[in-house]
Design a protein around this motif. Structure first.
Motif, mmCIF file in Angstrom:
data_model
loop_
_atom_site.group_PDB
_atom_site.id
_atom_site.type_symbol
_atom_site.label_atom_id
_atom_site.label_comp_id
_atom_site.label_asym_id
_atom_site.label_seq_id
_atom_site.Cartn_x
_atom_site.Cartn_y
_atom_site.Cartn_z
ATOM 1 N N ALA A 29 67.590 -52.259 27.444
ATOM 2 C CA ALA A 29 67.047 -52.793 28.705
ATOM 3 C C ALA A 29 67.081 -51.782 29.842
ATOM 4 N N PHE A 30 68.282 -51.341 30.220
ATOM 5 C CA PHE A 30 68.364 -50.520 31.429
ATOM 6 C C PHE A 30 67.670 -49.170 31.294
ATOM 7 N N PRO A 31 67.819 -48.470 30.156
ATOM 8 C CA PRO A 31 67.094 -47.188 30.072
ATOM 9 C C PRO A 31 65.595 -47.378 30.217
ATOM 10 N N VAL A 32 65.084 -48.491 29.660
ATOM 11 C CA VAL A 32 63.635 -48.733 29.750
ATOM 12 C C VAL A 32 63.238 -48.944 31.199
ATOM 13 N N ILE A 33 64.005 -49.828 31.890
ATOM 14 C CA ILE A 33 63.649 -50.154 33.276
ATOM 15 C C ILE A 33 63.741 -48.904 34.141
ATOM 16 N N ILE A 34 64.880 -48.219 34.045
ATOM 17 C CA ILE A 34 65.083 -47.048 34.901
ATOM 18 C C ILE A 34 64.094 -45.946 34.533
ATOM 19 N N GLY A 35 63.883 -45.797 33.220
ATOM 20 C CA GLY A 35 62.928 -44.783 32.769
ATOM 21 C C GLY A 35 61.534 -45.057 33.303
ATOM 22 N N MET A 36 61.140 -46.334 33.228
ATOM 23 C CA MET A 36 59.803 -46.663 33.704
ATOM 24 C C MET A 36 59.690 -46.438 35.211
ATOM 25 N N VAL A 37 60.751 -46.789 35.922
ATOM 26 C CA VAL A 37 60.710 -46.604 37.374
ATOM 27 C C VAL A 37 60.627 -45.109 37.695
ATOM 28 N N ASP A 38 61.420 -44.319 36.975
ATOM 29 C CA ASP A 38 61.368 -42.868 37.191
ATOM 30 C C ASP A 38 59.978 -42.330 36.907
ATOM 31 N N LYS A 39 59.442 -42.818 35.768
ATOM 32 C CA LYS A 39 58.114 -42.352 35.365
ATOM 33 C C LYS A 39 57.082 -42.727 36.423
ATOM 34 N N ARG A 40 57.225 -43.962 36.928
ATOM 35 C CA ARG A 40 56.282 -44.432 37.937
ATOM 36 C C ARG A 40 56.396 -43.575 39.197
ATOM 37 N N LYS A 41 57.653 -43.270 39.544
ATOM 38 C CA LYS A 41 57.881 -42.458 40.732
ATOM 39 C C LYS A 41 57.200 -41.097 40.576
ATOM 40 N N GLU A 42 57.411 -40.527 39.399
ATOM 41 C CA GLU A 42 56.799 -39.231 39.094
ATOM 42 C C GLU A 42 55.275 -39.331 39.196
ATOM 43 N N TYR A 43 54.769 -40.433 38.602
ATOM 44 C CA TYR A 43 53.322 -40.654 38.595
ATOM 45 C C TYR A 43 52.790 -40.755 40.015
ATOM 46 N N ILE A 44 53.534 -41.498 40.853
ATOM 47 C CA ILE A 44 53.091 -41.683 42.242
ATOM 48 C C ILE A 44 53.126 -40.337 42.961
ATOM 49 N N ASP A 45 54.221 -39.593 42.742
ATOM 50 C CA ASP A 45 54.311 -38.280 43.380
ATOM 51 C C ASP A 45 53.136 -37.405 42.973
ATOM 52 N N ASN A 46 52.891 -37.378 41.640
ATOM 53 C CA ASN A 46 51.779 -36.559 41.141
ATOM 54 C C ASN A 46 50.457 -37.019 41.722
ATOM 55 N N SER A 47 50.299 -38.345 41.777
ATOM 56 C CA SER A 47 49.040 -38.884 42.294
ATOM 57 C C SER A 47 48.850 -38.485 43.744
ATOM 58 N N LEU A 48 49.942 -38.559 44.502
ATOM 59 C CA LEU A 48 49.844 -38.189 45.917
ATOM 60 C C LEU A 48 49.445 -36.726 46.052
ATOM 61 N N LYS A 49 50.095 -35.909 45.217
ATOM 62 C CA LYS A 49 49.791 -34.484 45.269
ATOM 63 C C LYS A 49 48.322 -34.249 44.913
#
Lengths: 170, 347
Positions: A29-49
């Protein structure tokens, strides 16, 4: 007091329960949730860039296109100006040529008319000459039986002919 | 803390309100009711309708001197004896299954019965696993869909809140290793606290207000605090920078430090246990006022009923807050203690 002494049975089950819950949540559970949030954060950062880069590129493209537009407009005006000039020139040339052509035709016609007129006059003159010679011949044939008469006649005719040509051709 | 202050005020109010009109035996009954609901039981008592008791019998699993016994707790109702086992009425093992040894003394067999708290623990654990796995399944299904909404969003926000603020903030570097335990502890305590506030069947058990539960949680914290403790932490504990006479002939400072090492998880255990237990006790006491006052009757009973209901609602709301705060505090303190045990000396 009963509340403060931990019950061994409950302890046993609690260890099992908490262990199972911990194992499952920590693994699935937690690795998936945290991993997805991290991934999303990365994605958002990349998208912004990427968006910022795209924006910059867009600005650049815009500036370039504006420059291009200006250039095109300039060219268009030049082409239009050229075209107008060419058109005017062609029209002028055509007009000139037409004028010259018309002039030439007129000249030729005039020449022809003159020539026709002259040939017609000559013709008439020849006819008249032939006619007069014929008439003269006929008259002469009748009148000129002796040589005196003939001579007088010739002289008179000659005079008359001279007079005729003088009056006829001024 | 604010919550305990309110609790204290409410207890004072209760003390002021309860005593005068109540007969002695009624008071004892209320105490039994409250303690019975707070404590563990071999059946899940739901309600008394008239003379009949509605309860769910639970399996008893006991290894006595005559071997393993597995049977329904319905056989032990009303003090009945079954296969040499019965529930003690008083004495050292009151309300526990006991047997008589050769000398006629009550002894406790090895008892791993599925009691009310154990069943509640199972239900709550299954619920927690279900919620969390449901969440992670949502993520697997919606890989590129942005942030979740609704229930998954709440769980994600809570997980992130604990993960970012508590775990990352307090543990320091290498926080990732500790995140699973701290998050599990938080949600485990939270769901048990919240389910304890539900007044009917799947909830209502006083799980986190039971010392065995908090003991296990605090013990796990203790292991995580001390086992990966840094060299500097252990040196501070047993050979601190204090004048030599404080540690050589009589190891005064090391003893104090050792006490500190033990007291940290002990405090974790006691705080959670006492808060939740007291919350349950307070709500039950307030609701009990209605039944005490019913004997008096009249306007006093009616007005006290209104007051009790208002206070009951207030206490329930307060407990909702406490349920979150206690889960948060347990996690926060565990994280801080883990962080403290991982210090490195600057020089």
């Amino acid at each position: 007091m009963g509340l403060l002494t931990p019950d061994p049975g409950l302890l046993f089950w609690m260890v099992i329960c908490f262990g199972v819950v911990f194992f499952i949540l920590a693994k699935y559970a937690f690795p998936v949730i945290i991993g997805m949030v991290d991934k999303r954060k990365e994605y958002i950062d990349n998208s912004l860039k990427a968006a910022r880069e795209a924006n910059e590129q867009l600005q650049q493209v815009k500036a370039e296109s504006e420059k291009l537009m200006a250039k095109v407009q300039e060219q268009q005006t030049a082409i239009l100006r050229d075209a107008t000039a060419t058109r005017d020139r062609i029209i002028a040339e055509a007009r000139e040529r037409a004028r010259v052509e018309a002039q030439k035709t007129l000249e030729e016609t005039r020449h022809q008319i003159t020539a026709e007129k002259e040939s017609a006059i000559n013709d008439v003159r020849r006819q008249v000459a032939i006619l007069s010679v014929d008439i003269a011949e006929k008259i002469l044939r009748e009148k000129l039986s002796d040589s005196d008469e003939q001579l007088a006649m010739v002289n008179r005719l000659m005079d008359e002919a001279n007079l005729n040509t003088n009056t006829e051709e001024p | 803390m604010k919550a305990t202050k309110y609790l204290f005020i409410i207890c004072l109010c209760l003390l002021a309100l309860v005593p005068q009109p109540v007969a002695a035996e009624e008071e004892i009954n209320i105490g039994e009711v409250v303690l019975g609901h707070i404590g563990d039981a071999y059946e899940w008592h739901i309600a008394d309708i008239g003379e009949t008791t509605v309860s769910i019998p639970l399996p008893v699993i006991v290894k006595s001197s005559t071997g393993w016994h597995v049977f329904s707790s319905a056989h032990l109702e009303n003090g009945a004896e079954y296969e040499g086992l019965y529930i003690a009425k008083d004495g050292e093992y009151a309300d526990k299954i006991v047997e008589r040894d050769a000398s006629g003394q009550e002894v406790r067999p090895f008892d791993v019965s599925i009691t009310k708290n154990v069943l509640a623990l199972f239900i709550n654990s299954a619920l927690l696993i279900g919620i969390m796995l449901g969440c992670s399944r949502w993520y697997k299904r919606h890989v590129q869909e942005g942030a979740p909404k609704g229930g998954v969003g709440i769980i994600e926000a809570t997980v992130l809140y604990i993960y970012e603020d508590v775990v990352k903030g307090c543990v320091g570097e290498d926080y990732r290793r500790y995140a699973p335990f701290l998050l599990t502890a938080f949600f485990f305590i939270l769901i048990n606290n919240l389910m304890g506030l539900v007044p009917f069947f799947p909830g209502g058990a006083n799980v986190t207000g039971n010392i065995a539960i908090t003991l296990v949680l605090a013990f796990c914290s203790m292991i995580l605090i001390n086992v990966p403790g840094s060299k500097a932490y252990w040196k501070d504990a047993f050979w601190p920078d204090v004048p030599l006479w404080l540690k050589v002939p009589v190891p005064l400072m090391p003893v104090i430090e050792l006490f500190g090492i033990i007291s940290k998880p002990f405090i974790l255990m006691m705080r959670l246990f006492a808060n939740i237990m007291a919350g349950h006790a307070a709500i039950l006491s307030i609701i009990s006022i209605i039944f005490i006052m019913a004997k008096v009757g009249g306007a006093l009973s009616a007005s006290m009923t209104v007051i009790a209901v208002v206070f009951g609602i207030f206490m329930n709301l307060l407990e909702l807050l406490v349920a979150f705060i206690q889960a948060y505090v347990f996690t926060l303190l565990s994280a801080i203690f883990i962080g403290l045990a991982r210090v490195k000396h600057e020089n």
